[in-house]
Design an enzyme around this catalytic site. Structure first.
Site, PDB file in Angstrom:
ATOM      1  N   ASN A  99       0.866  -1.183   0.000  1.00  0.00           N
ATOM      2  CA  ASN A  99       0.000   0.000   0.000  1.00  0.00           C
ATOM      3  C   ASN A  99       0.900   1.231   0.000  1.00  0.00           C
ATOM      4  O   ASN A  99       1.491   1.565   1.016  1.00  0.00           O
ATOM      5  CB  ASN A  99      -0.889  -0.045   1.257  1.00  0.00           C
ATOM      6  CG  ASN A  99      -1.674   1.239   1.454  1.00  0.00           C
ATOM      7  OD1 ASN A  99      -1.815   2.041   0.539  1.00  0.00           O
ATOM      8  ND2 ASN A  99      -2.196   1.432   2.666  1.00  0.00           N
ATOM      9  N   TRP A 100       0.979   1.876  -1.148  1.00  0.00           N
ATOM     10  CA  TRP A 100       1.906   3.009  -1.272  1.00  0.00           C
ATOM     11  C   TRP A 100       1.377   4.289  -0.646  1.00  0.00           C
ATOM     12  O   TRP A 100       2.105   5.276  -0.552  1.00  0.00           O
ATOM     13  CB  TRP A 100       2.215   3.262  -2.748  1.00  0.00           C
ATOM     14  CG  TRP A 100       3.102   2.231  -3.368  1.00  0.00           C
ATOM     15  CD1 TRP A 100       3.675   1.155  -2.744  1.00  0.00           C
ATOM     16  CD2 TRP A 100       3.533   2.186  -4.730  1.00  0.00           C
ATOM     17  NE1 TRP A 100       4.428   0.450  -3.638  1.00  0.00           N
ATOM     18  CE2 TRP A 100       4.361   1.059  -4.863  1.00  0.00           C
ATOM     19  CE3 TRP A 100       3.294   2.997  -5.844  1.00  0.00           C
ATOM     20  CZ2 TRP A 100       4.952   0.711  -6.081  1.00  0.00           C
ATOM     21  CZ3 TRP A 100       3.883   2.651  -7.051  1.00  0.00           C
ATOM     22  CH2 TRP A 100       4.710   1.526  -7.167  1.00  0.00           C
ATOM     23  N   LYS A 101       0.099   4.318  -0.308  1.00  0.00           N
ATOM     24  CA  LYS A 101      -0.513   5.537   0.253  1.00  0.00           C
ATOM     25  C   LYS A 101      -0.267   6.701  -0.725  1.00  0.00           C
ATOM     26  O   LYS A 101      -0.291   6.487  -1.926  1.00  0.00           O
ATOM     27  CB  LYS A 101       0.040   5.797   1.659  1.00  0.00           C
ATOM     28  CG  LYS A 101      -0.048   4.525   2.523  1.00  0.00           C
ATOM     29  CD  LYS A 101       0.228   4.730   3.963  1.00  0.00           C
ATOM     30  CE  LYS A 101       0.077   3.387   4.675  1.00  0.00           C
ATOM     31  NZ  LYS A 101       0.228   3.473   6.116  1.00  0.00           N
ATOM     32  N   GLY A 154       2.686   2.326  10.697  1.00  0.00           N
ATOM     33  CA  GLY A 154       3.624   3.434  10.520  1.00  0.00           C
ATOM     34  C   GLY A 154       4.369   3.820  11.787  1.00  0.00           C
ATOM     35  O   GLY A 154       5.021   4.864  11.839  1.00  0.00           O
ATOM     36  N   SER A 162       3.706  -2.094  10.208  1.00  0.00           N
ATOM     37  CA  SER A 162       5.166  -2.128  10.376  1.00  0.00           C
ATOM     38  C   SER A 162       5.784  -3.465   9.965  1.00  0.00           C
ATOM     39  O   SER A 162       6.729  -3.933  10.598  1.00  0.00           O
ATOM     40  CB  SER A 162       5.543  -1.764  11.821  1.00  0.00           C
ATOM     41  OG  SER A 162       5.106  -0.447  12.119  1.00  0.00           O
ATOM     42  N   GLU A 181      -6.420   4.762   8.010  1.00  0.00           N
ATOM     43  CA  GLU A 181      -6.232   6.191   7.719  1.00  0.00           C
ATOM     44  C   GLU A 181      -7.492   6.790   7.124  1.00  0.00           C
ATOM     45  O   GLU A 181      -7.835   7.945   7.400  1.00  0.00           O
ATOM     46  CB  GLU A 181      -5.018   6.381   6.791  1.00  0.00           C
ATOM     47  CG  GLU A 181      -3.716   6.206   7.562  1.00  0.00           C
ATOM     48  CD  GLU A 181      -2.565   5.663   6.738  1.00  0.00           C
ATOM     49  OE1 GLU A 181      -2.619   5.706   5.500  1.00  0.00           O
ATOM     50  OE2 GLU A 181      -1.594   5.179   7.365  1.00  0.00           O
ATOM     51  N   GLU A 187      -5.110  -4.983  10.744  1.00  0.00           N
ATOM     52  CA  GLU A 187      -4.077  -3.970  10.945  1.00  0.00           C
ATOM     53  C   GLU A 187      -4.338  -3.233  12.255  1.00  0.00           C
ATOM     54  O   GLU A 187      -5.132  -2.280  12.283  1.00  0.00           O
ATOM     55  CB  GLU A 187      -4.093  -2.968   9.792  1.00  0.00           C
ATOM     56  CG  GLU A 187      -3.867  -3.584   8.438  1.00  0.00           C
ATOM     57  CD  GLU A 187      -3.323  -2.580   7.430  1.00  0.00           C
ATOM     58  OE1 GLU A 187      -2.232  -2.812   6.929  1.00  0.00           O
ATOM     59  OE2 GLU A 187      -3.977  -1.557   7.192  1.00  0.00           O
ATOM     60  N   HIS A 238      -9.255   1.307   5.075  1.00  0.00           N
ATOM     61  CA  HIS A 238      -7.960   1.456   5.740  1.00  0.00           C
ATOM     62  C   HIS A 238      -8.122   2.387   6.943  1.00  0.00           C
ATOM     63  O   HIS A 238      -8.911   3.335   6.908  1.00  0.00           O
ATOM     64  CB  HIS A 238      -6.931   2.026   4.755  1.00  0.00           C
ATOM     65  CG  HIS A 238      -5.546   2.000   5.306  1.00  0.00           C
ATOM     66  ND1 HIS A 238      -5.081   2.978   6.148  1.00  0.00           N
ATOM     67  CD2 HIS A 238      -4.558   1.088   5.185  1.00  0.00           C
ATOM     68  CE1 HIS A 238      -3.840   2.668   6.503  1.00  0.00           C
ATOM     69  NE2 HIS A 238      -3.504   1.520   5.932  1.00  0.00           N
ATOM     70  N   GLY A 294       2.879  -1.156   4.231  1.00  0.00           N
ATOM     71  CA  GLY A 294       2.895   0.266   3.885  1.00  0.00           C
ATOM     72  C   GLY A 294       4.316   0.717   3.569  1.00  0.00           C
ATOM     73  O   GLY A 294       4.849   0.457   2.493  1.00  0.00           O
ATOM     74  N   GLY A 295       4.941   1.364   4.537  1.00  0.00           N
ATOM     75  CA  GLY A 295       6.255   1.995   4.348  1.00  0.00           C
ATOM     76  C   GLY A 295       7.281   1.129   3.632  1.00  0.00           C
ATOM     77  O   GLY A 295       7.941   1.588   2.691  1.00  0.00           O
TER      78      GLY A 295
HETATM   79  P1  PGA Z   1       3.023   0.336   7.587  1.00  0.00           P
HETATM   80  O1  PGA Z   1       1.542   0.553   7.003  1.00  0.00           O
HETATM   81  O2  PGA Z   1       3.546  -0.954   7.007  1.00  0.00           O
HETATM   82  O3  PGA Z   1       3.802   1.528   7.113  1.00  0.00           O
HETATM   83  O4  PGA Z   1       2.916   0.267   9.074  1.00  0.00           O
HETATM   84  C1  PGA Z   1       0.663  -0.531   6.851  1.00  0.00           C
HETATM   85  C2  PGA Z   1      -0.614  -0.035   6.236  1.00  0.00           C
HETATM   86  O5  PGA Z   1      -1.014   1.102   6.514  1.00  0.00           O
HETATM   87  O6  PGA Z   1      -1.268  -0.756   5.463  1.00  0.00           O
END
Ligand code: PGA
Length: 255
Positions: free
Chosen positions: A9-11, A173, A213, A97, A167, A95, A234-235
Protein backbone atom coordinates in the site's frame (compact mmCIF):
# COMPACT_ATOMS: atom_id res chain seq x y z
CA UNK A 1 -4.47 -24.56 1.33
CA UNK A 2 -4.58 -20.77 1.01
CA UNK A 3 -2.19 -19.00 -1.36
CA UNK A 4 -0.27 -16.33 0.58
CA UNK A 5 -1.29 -12.80 -0.36
CA UNK A 6 1.09 -9.84 -0.09
CA UNK A 7 0.08 -6.30 -1.04
CA UNK A 8 2.04 -3.05 -0.95
CA UNK A 9 0.00 0.00 0.00
CA UNK A 10 1.91 3.01 -1.27
CA UNK A 11 -0.51 5.54 0.25
CA UNK A 12 0.14 9.05 -1.15
CA UNK A 13 3.60 8.26 -2.51
CA UNK A 14 5.08 7.94 -6.03
CA UNK A 15 4.44 9.78 -9.26
CA UNK A 16 3.63 8.02 -12.53
CA UNK A 17 7.30 8.05 -13.54
CA UNK A 18 8.40 6.63 -10.18
CA UNK A 19 5.68 3.98 -10.40
CA UNK A 20 6.72 2.75 -13.82
CA UNK A 21 10.38 2.56 -12.78
CA UNK A 22 9.44 0.59 -9.64
CA UNK A 23 7.10 -1.85 -11.38
CA UNK A 24 9.62 -2.63 -14.13
CA UNK A 25 12.27 -3.47 -11.56
CA UNK A 26 9.88 -5.24 -9.19
CA UNK A 27 8.38 -7.61 -11.76
CA UNK A 28 11.85 -8.89 -12.57
CA UNK A 29 12.68 -9.42 -8.90
CA UNK A 30 9.55 -11.52 -8.28
CA UNK A 31 9.27 -13.19 -11.66
CA UNK A 32 9.89 -16.70 -10.31
CA UNK A 33 7.48 -16.44 -7.40
CA UNK A 34 4.35 -18.28 -8.49
CA UNK A 35 3.10 -19.32 -5.06
CA UNK A 36 2.27 -15.86 -3.67
CA UNK A 37 -0.44 -13.50 -4.91
CA UNK A 38 1.42 -10.20 -5.33
CA UNK A 39 -0.36 -6.85 -5.40
CA UNK A 40 0.75 -3.20 -5.56
CA UNK A 41 -1.56 -0.32 -4.63
CA UNK A 42 -0.32 2.97 -6.12
CA UNK A 43 -2.28 6.25 -5.97
CA UNK A 44 -5.19 6.63 -8.43
CA UNK A 45 -3.11 8.75 -10.81
CA UNK A 46 -0.61 5.92 -11.35
CA UNK A 47 -3.04 2.98 -11.58
CA UNK A 48 -3.16 2.76 -15.34
CA UNK A 49 0.59 3.17 -15.78
CA UNK A 50 1.20 0.54 -13.07
CA UNK A 51 -1.18 -1.93 -14.72
CA UNK A 52 0.49 -1.38 -18.10
CA UNK A 53 3.96 -1.84 -16.62
CA UNK A 54 2.81 -5.03 -14.84
CA UNK A 55 1.08 -6.51 -17.88
CA UNK A 56 1.86 -10.23 -18.44
CA UNK A 57 3.57 -10.53 -15.08
CA UNK A 58 2.54 -12.08 -11.76
CA UNK A 59 2.04 -8.61 -10.24
CA UNK A 60 -1.52 -7.32 -9.86
CA UNK A 61 -2.66 -3.78 -9.15
CA UNK A 62 -5.04 -2.42 -6.51
CA UNK A 63 -6.64 0.96 -5.87
CA UNK A 64 -6.51 2.34 -2.32
CA UNK A 65 -10.19 3.32 -2.11
CA UNK A 66 -13.33 3.70 -4.24
CA UNK A 67 -16.73 5.35 -4.17
CA UNK A 68 -19.80 3.13 -3.86
CA UNK A 69 -21.73 4.67 -6.77
CA UNK A 70 -20.90 3.88 -10.38
CA UNK A 71 -21.02 7.56 -11.37
CA UNK A 72 -22.59 10.82 -10.27
CA UNK A 73 -21.97 14.27 -8.83
CA UNK A 74 -19.32 13.22 -6.29
CA UNK A 75 -16.42 15.61 -6.82
CA UNK A 76 -13.06 14.00 -6.27
CA UNK A 77 -14.34 10.43 -6.10
CA UNK A 78 -13.52 7.41 -8.28
CA UNK A 79 -15.82 4.44 -8.92
CA UNK A 80 -15.26 0.69 -9.29
CA UNK A 81 -15.79 0.61 -13.09
CA UNK A 82 -13.30 3.47 -13.49
CA UNK A 83 -10.74 1.58 -11.42
CA UNK A 84 -11.36 -1.67 -13.30
CA UNK A 85 -10.85 0.16 -16.60
CA UNK A 86 -7.28 1.09 -15.55
CA UNK A 87 -6.44 -2.60 -15.33
CA UNK A 88 -6.50 -2.77 -11.52
CA UNK A 89 -8.14 -5.89 -10.10
CA UNK A 90 -8.25 -5.20 -6.35
CA UNK A 91 -9.25 -2.35 -4.09
CA UNK A 92 -8.31 -1.59 -0.48
CA UNK A 93 -11.37 -0.66 1.58
CA UNK A 94 -11.64 0.79 5.10
CA UNK A 95 -7.96 1.46 5.74
CA UNK A 96 -7.54 2.93 9.22
CA UNK A 97 -6.23 6.19 7.72
CA UNK A 98 -9.48 6.51 5.80
CA UNK A 99 -11.44 5.68 8.93
CA UNK A 100 -9.63 8.14 11.22
CA UNK A 101 -8.76 10.97 8.80
CA UNK A 102 -11.65 10.85 6.32
CA UNK A 103 -14.64 9.65 8.31
CA UNK A 104 -14.92 6.16 6.84
CA UNK A 105 -17.40 4.01 8.80
CA UNK A 106 -18.36 0.35 8.81
CA UNK A 107 -21.49 1.40 6.89
CA UNK A 108 -19.49 3.05 4.11
CA UNK A 109 -17.08 0.11 4.09
CA UNK A 110 -20.08 -2.13 3.56
CA UNK A 111 -21.35 -0.11 0.59
CA UNK A 112 -17.88 -0.02 -0.93
CA UNK A 113 -17.48 -3.80 -0.67
CA UNK A 114 -20.75 -4.29 -2.57
CA UNK A 115 -19.63 -1.75 -5.19
CA UNK A 116 -16.27 -3.46 -5.59
CA UNK A 117 -17.87 -6.83 -6.25
CA UNK A 118 -20.40 -5.28 -8.62
CA UNK A 119 -17.53 -3.65 -10.53
CA UNK A 120 -15.48 -6.84 -10.75
CA UNK A 121 -12.85 -5.81 -8.17
CA UNK A 122 -11.65 -7.96 -5.28
CA UNK A 123 -11.91 -6.12 -1.94
CA UNK A 124 -9.05 -6.02 0.56
CA UNK A 125 -10.95 -5.03 3.70
CA UNK A 126 -8.99 -3.48 6.57
CA UNK A 127 -10.01 -3.92 10.19
CA UNK A 128 -8.19 -3.38 13.47
CA UNK A 129 -8.33 -1.83 16.91
CA UNK A 130 -6.75 1.37 18.24
CA UNK A 131 -4.33 1.35 21.15
CA UNK A 132 -7.07 2.66 23.50
CA UNK A 133 -9.39 -0.12 22.45
CA UNK A 134 -6.68 -2.75 22.98
CA UNK A 135 -5.85 -1.37 26.41
CA UNK A 136 -9.54 -1.46 27.36
CA UNK A 137 -9.67 -5.12 26.27
CA UNK A 138 -12.05 -4.27 23.45
CA UNK A 139 -10.01 -5.74 20.59
CA UNK A 140 -12.29 -8.69 19.86
CA UNK A 141 -15.46 -6.61 20.24
CA UNK A 142 -14.11 -4.03 17.78
CA UNK A 143 -13.10 -6.71 15.27
CA UNK A 144 -16.51 -8.37 15.63
CA UNK A 145 -18.30 -5.09 14.94
CA UNK A 146 -16.11 -4.24 11.96
CA UNK A 147 -16.65 -7.70 10.44
CA UNK A 148 -20.37 -7.89 11.22
CA UNK A 149 -21.25 -4.41 9.95
CA UNK A 150 -18.59 -4.11 7.25
CA UNK A 151 -19.34 -7.52 5.73
CA UNK A 152 -23.10 -7.33 6.22
CA UNK A 153 -24.89 -9.00 3.29
CA UNK A 154 -21.65 -10.27 1.80
CA UNK A 155 -22.55 -13.70 0.45
CA UNK A 156 -20.69 -16.81 1.56
CA UNK A 157 -19.43 -17.40 -1.98
CA UNK A 158 -17.96 -13.87 -1.99
CA UNK A 159 -15.93 -14.50 1.14
CA UNK A 160 -13.46 -16.86 -0.55
CA UNK A 161 -11.84 -14.30 -2.90
CA UNK A 162 -12.13 -11.44 -0.39
CA UNK A 163 -9.04 -10.54 1.62
CA UNK A 164 -9.21 -9.28 5.19
CA UNK A 165 -6.29 -7.22 6.46
CA UNK A 166 -5.93 -7.20 10.22
CA UNK A 167 -4.08 -3.97 10.94
CA UNK A 168 -3.86 -2.92 14.58
CA UNK A 169 -3.94 0.88 14.30
CA UNK A 170 -1.19 1.24 16.90
CA UNK A 171 1.17 -0.73 14.65
CA UNK A 172 0.67 1.26 11.44
CA UNK A 173 3.62 3.43 10.52
CA UNK A 174 4.88 3.34 14.10
CA UNK A 175 7.63 0.76 13.76
CA UNK A 176 5.85 -1.13 16.52
CA UNK A 177 4.45 -4.31 15.02
CA UNK A 178 2.19 -6.76 16.80
CA UNK A 179 4.09 -9.71 18.22
CA UNK A 180 3.58 -12.95 16.29
CA UNK A 181 1.48 -14.19 19.23
CA UNK A 182 -0.75 -11.09 19.18
CA UNK A 183 -1.23 -11.47 15.43
CA UNK A 184 -2.02 -15.18 15.78
CA UNK A 185 -4.57 -14.47 18.50
CA UNK A 186 -6.40 -11.82 16.46
CA UNK A 187 -6.28 -13.82 13.22
CA UNK A 188 -7.58 -16.92 15.00
CA UNK A 189 -10.44 -14.88 16.40
CA UNK A 190 -11.31 -13.44 12.99
CA UNK A 191 -11.28 -16.92 11.41
CA UNK A 192 -13.57 -18.22 14.14
CA UNK A 193 -16.08 -15.44 13.55
CA UNK A 194 -15.99 -15.98 9.79
CA UNK A 195 -16.70 -19.66 10.39
CA UNK A 196 -19.67 -18.80 12.60
CA UNK A 197 -21.12 -16.20 10.27
CA UNK A 198 -20.27 -17.54 6.79
CA UNK A 199 -19.73 -21.27 7.29
CA UNK A 200 -16.62 -23.40 7.62
CA UNK A 201 -15.70 -23.73 3.96
CA UNK A 202 -15.77 -20.07 2.86
CA UNK A 203 -14.05 -19.08 6.12
CA UNK A 204 -11.27 -21.54 5.38
CA UNK A 205 -10.65 -20.02 1.94
CA UNK A 206 -10.65 -16.32 2.93
CA UNK A 207 -7.13 -14.88 3.28
CA UNK A 208 -6.50 -12.94 6.50
CA UNK A 209 -3.31 -10.90 6.14
CA UNK A 210 -1.44 -8.87 8.75
CA UNK A 211 -0.55 -5.20 8.40
CA UNK A 212 1.41 -2.78 10.58
CA UNK A 213 5.17 -2.13 10.38
CA UNK A 214 5.85 -5.28 8.35
CA UNK A 215 9.50 -5.40 7.25
CA UNK A 216 11.81 -7.99 5.67
CA UNK A 217 13.12 -8.70 9.19
CA UNK A 218 9.78 -9.56 10.80
CA UNK A 219 7.65 -11.02 7.98
CA UNK A 220 8.78 -14.60 8.47
CA UNK A 221 7.85 -14.72 12.16
CA UNK A 222 4.46 -13.19 11.41
CA UNK A 223 3.66 -15.20 8.29
CA UNK A 224 4.44 -18.52 9.94
CA UNK A 225 1.69 -17.98 12.52
CA UNK A 226 -1.49 -19.98 12.02
CA UNK A 227 -4.17 -18.03 10.14
CA UNK A 228 -1.70 -15.34 8.99
CA UNK A 229 -1.92 -15.62 5.21
CA UNK A 230 0.40 -12.82 4.16
CA UNK A 231 0.72 -9.08 4.67
CA UNK A 232 -0.46 -5.61 3.76
CA UNK A 233 2.71 -3.53 3.75
CA UNK A 234 2.89 0.27 3.88
CA UNK A 235 6.25 2.00 4.35
CA UNK A 236 8.45 -0.98 3.48
CA UNK A 237 6.64 -1.49 0.15
CA UNK A 238 7.99 1.83 -1.15
CA UNK A 239 11.42 0.26 -1.44
CA UNK A 240 11.47 -2.21 -4.31
CA UNK A 241 14.14 -4.46 -2.81
CA UNK A 242 12.61 -4.52 0.67
CA UNK A 243 9.19 -5.35 -0.73
CA UNK A 244 10.42 -8.10 -3.03
CA UNK A 245 12.23 -9.56 -0.02
CA UNK A 246 8.98 -9.50 1.97
CA UNK A 247 7.15 -11.26 -0.87
CA UNK A 248 9.86 -13.88 -1.11
CA UNK A 249 9.90 -14.52 2.65
CA UNK A 250 6.11 -15.01 2.65
CA UNK A 251 6.44 -18.14 0.51
CA UNK A 252 5.40 -21.43 2.02
CA UNK A 253 5.34 -19.74 5.38
CA UNK A 254 2.58 -22.02 6.67
CA UNK A 255 4.42 -25.23 5.78
P1 PGA B 1 3.02 0.34 7.59
O1 PGA B 1 1.54 0.55 7.00
O2 PGA B 1 3.55 -0.95 7.01
O3 PGA B 1 3.80 1.53 7.11
O4 PGA B 1 2.92 0.27 9.07
C1 PGA B 1 0.66 -0.53 6.85
C2 PGA B 1 -0.61 -0.03 6.24
O5 PGA B 1 -1.01 1.10 6.51
O6 PGA B 1 -1.27 -0.76 5.46
Amino acid sequence: MRTPFVAGNWKMFKTVAETVKYVKEFRNLVTNIDDVEIVLAPPFTALHAAAEAARNSNVCIAAQDLHWEREGAFTGEVSAPMIAETGAEYVIIGHSERRTLFGETDASVNRKIAAAFAGGLTPIVCIGETLDQRERNETFAVLDRQIRDGLDRVRSDQLAPLVIAYEPVWAIGTGRNATPAQAAEAHGHIRKRLQQWFGAEPAELCRIVYGGSVKPENIRDLATQPHVDGALVGGASLDVKAFSEIVSRSRNAQV
